[in-house]
Design a protein around this motif. Structure first.
Motif, short mmCIF file in Angstrom:
data_model
loop_
_atom_site.label_atom_id
_atom_site.label_comp_id
_atom_site.label_asym_id
_atom_site.label_seq_id
_atom_site.Cartn_x
_atom_site.Cartn_y
_atom_site.Cartn_z
N ILE A 110 0.77 -1.22 -0.08
CA ILE A 110 -0.26 -0.03 0.09
C ILE A 110 0.92 1.41 0.01
N THR A 111 0.62 1.99 -0.97
CA THR A 111 1.89 3.05 -1.00
C THR A 111 1.11 4.62 -0.76
N THR A 112 2.01 5.49 -1.04
CA THR A 112 1.59 6.94 -0.81
C THR A 112 0.50 7.27 -1.48
N ALA A 113 0.44 6.54 -2.78
CA ALA A 113 -0.44 7.16 -3.79
C ALA A 113 -1.85 6.66 -3.52
N ASP A 114 -1.97 5.52 -2.51
CA ASP A 114 -3.11 5.03 -1.89
C ASP A 114 -3.68 5.83 -0.61
N ALA A 115 -2.84 6.73 -0.18
CA ALA A 115 -3.39 7.26 0.90
C ALA A 115 -4.72 8.16 0.93
N GLU A 116 -4.91 8.85 -0.03
CA GLU A 116 -6.11 9.70 -0.32
C GLU A 116 -7.24 8.73 -0.18
N ARG A 117 -7.55 7.67 -1.07
CA ARG A 117 -8.57 6.58 -1.01
C ARG A 117 -8.63 5.93 0.43
N LEU A 118 -7.59 5.54 0.86
CA LEU A 118 -7.77 4.80 2.05
C LEU A 118 -8.20 5.80 3.14
N ALA A 119 -7.82 7.05 3.23
CA ALA A 119 -8.32 8.13 4.02
C ALA A 119 -9.70 8.21 4.02
N ARG A 120 -10.21 8.51 2.69
CA ARG A 120 -11.59 8.75 2.39
C ARG A 120 -12.58 7.48 3.20
N ALA A 121 -11.83 6.26 2.97
CA ALA A 121 -12.85 5.20 3.27
C ALA A 121 -12.96 4.95 4.93
N VAL A 122 -11.62 5.35 5.42
CA VAL A 122 -11.75 5.16 7.01
C VAL A 122 -12.66 6.49 7.54
N THR A 123 -12.80 7.50 7.06
CA THR A 123 -13.38 8.59 7.53
C THR A 123 -14.83 8.56 6.82
N GLY A 124 -15.46 7.42 6.44
CA GLY A 124 -16.70 7.25 6.39
C GLY A 124 -17.16 7.24 4.87
N GLU A 125 -16.48 7.74 3.96
CA GLU A 125 -16.90 7.74 2.58
C GLU A 125 -16.76 6.48 1.68
N ASP A 126 -17.67 6.24 0.92
CA ASP A 126 -17.66 4.97 0.12
C ASP A 126 -16.60 5.28 -1.19
N VAL A 127 -15.52 4.89 -1.25
CA VAL A 127 -14.60 4.99 -2.48
C VAL A 127 -14.92 4.20 -3.40
N PRO A 128 -15.14 4.62 -4.67
CA PRO A 128 -15.24 3.67 -6.03
C PRO A 128 -13.90 3.10 -6.54
N THR A 129 -14.28 2.22 -7.33
CA THR A 129 -13.09 1.26 -7.95
C THR A 129 -12.18 2.40 -8.79
N THR A 130 -10.77 2.01 -8.67
CA THR A 130 -9.78 2.83 -9.49
C THR A 130 -8.99 1.68 -10.20
N SER A 131 -8.41 2.16 -11.49
CA SER A 131 -7.74 1.21 -11.99
C SER A 131 -6.42 1.44 -11.53
N ARG A 132 -5.59 -0.16 -11.50
CA ARG A 132 -4.39 -0.19 -11.03
C ARG A 132 -3.55 -1.16 -12.05
N ARG A 133 -2.22 -0.68 -12.21
CA ARG A 133 -1.37 -1.68 -12.99
C ARG A 133 -0.87 -2.68 -11.95
N SER A 134 -1.06 -3.92 -12.34
CA SER A 134 -0.46 -5.08 -11.60
C SER A 134 0.93 -5.00 -11.45
N HIS A 135 1.62 -4.73 -10.36
CA HIS A 135 3.17 -5.19 -10.36
C HIS A 135 3.77 -6.57 -10.93
N SER A 136 2.83 -7.44 -10.85
CA SER A 136 3.33 -8.84 -10.86
C SER A 136 3.40 -9.06 -12.56
N THR A 137 2.50 -8.26 -13.36
CA THR A 137 2.42 -8.55 -14.49
C THR A 137 3.15 -7.44 -15.51
N ARG A 138 3.86 -6.35 -14.87
CA ARG A 138 4.49 -5.23 -15.26
C ARG A 138 5.87 -5.93 -16.04
N ALA A 139 5.80 -5.45 -17.11
CA ALA A 139 7.30 -5.97 -18.06
C ALA A 139 8.65 -5.79 -17.20
#
Length: 217
Positions: A187-216
């Motif tokens: 869980i990186t710094t880039a995830d801070a906004e979404r996680l913070a919104r969730a724990v403070t009571g907001e429903d956070v929508p899906t976001t697209s993420r690139r899989s580290h495992s499939t990265r060339a």
């Protein structure tokens, strides 16, 4: 090890500000343990004696960094709640901003929240809080301390307790970012906004993420 050239060569102007900015860069790059008045002066490119005119020793520099960190954090909270007229929503938005700022500035956050360097009993702030946040930013700690020390009943619905609950949540999540717990889970710094919104009571929508495992590779 090769020493770095000065981060920001100093020519004229506000030396104290230049030293603080260089200090923030230093602790971001190398951590708080690397901070010394001499090293900050070297990075700015001034004589070895010049920084000591503003900071007598490392402790003085750390106290100044704590003040600067709290100023920046307060600005982030105020900016997040700007335009809100609902105290509860403003408090939630400031909680999101708190977590995000801590995740983005871990070394400065550690200093800015260390009671060794700041006075939690003070009601003086470098940033003017909007009316909707004044109670939670300017007088919270002294009022909470007075309530607890009084020995009076403390109902769970008390406004100070509700604020403490929110602050404890925000600081707890922030500490998980700063300590590296979240990083160890991917869980990186880039995830801070979404996680913070969730724990403070907001429903956070899906976001697209690139899989580290499939990265060339």
């Amino acid at each position: 090890m090769t020493r770095k050239t000065p981060t920001r060569p100093y020519h004229h102007g506000d030396l104290k500000r230049a030293l603080l900015e260089a200090s923030i860069e230093l602790i971001r790059e190398e951590g708080v343990d690397a901070l010394t008045v001499a090293e900050v002066g070297r990075r700015v490119g001034v004589s070895s004696a010049a920084p000591y005119k503003h900071f007598a020793d490392r402790q003085a520099l750390l106290r100044a960094l704590a003040e600067e960190g709290n100023r920046q954090l307060s600005e982030a909270l105020v900016a997040a709640a700007r335009g809100s007229t609902d105290p509860l929503e403003a408090f939630r938005l400031s909680g999101v901003a708190y977590i995000r700022w801590a995740a983005e500035n871990p070394a400065l956050y550690r200093i800015a929240t260390d009671p060794t360097y700041i006075d939690y009993t003070s009601t003086e702030h470098d940033v003017d809080a909007p009316e909707v946040l004044k109670g939670s930013m300017e007088t919270f700690w002294p009022e909470l301390a007075a309530l607890v020390r009084s020995g009076e009943a403390i109902p769970g619905s008390h406004p100070l307790v509700q604020q403490l609950r929110g602050r404890a949540l925000a600081q707890g999540v922030a500490s998980l970012f700063v300590s590296g717990v979240f990083a160890s889970l991917g869980i990186t710094t880039a995830d801070a906004e979404r996680l913070a919104r969730a724990v403070t009571g907001e429903d956070v929508p899906t976001t697209s993420r690139r899989s580290h495992s499939t990265r060339a590779r």
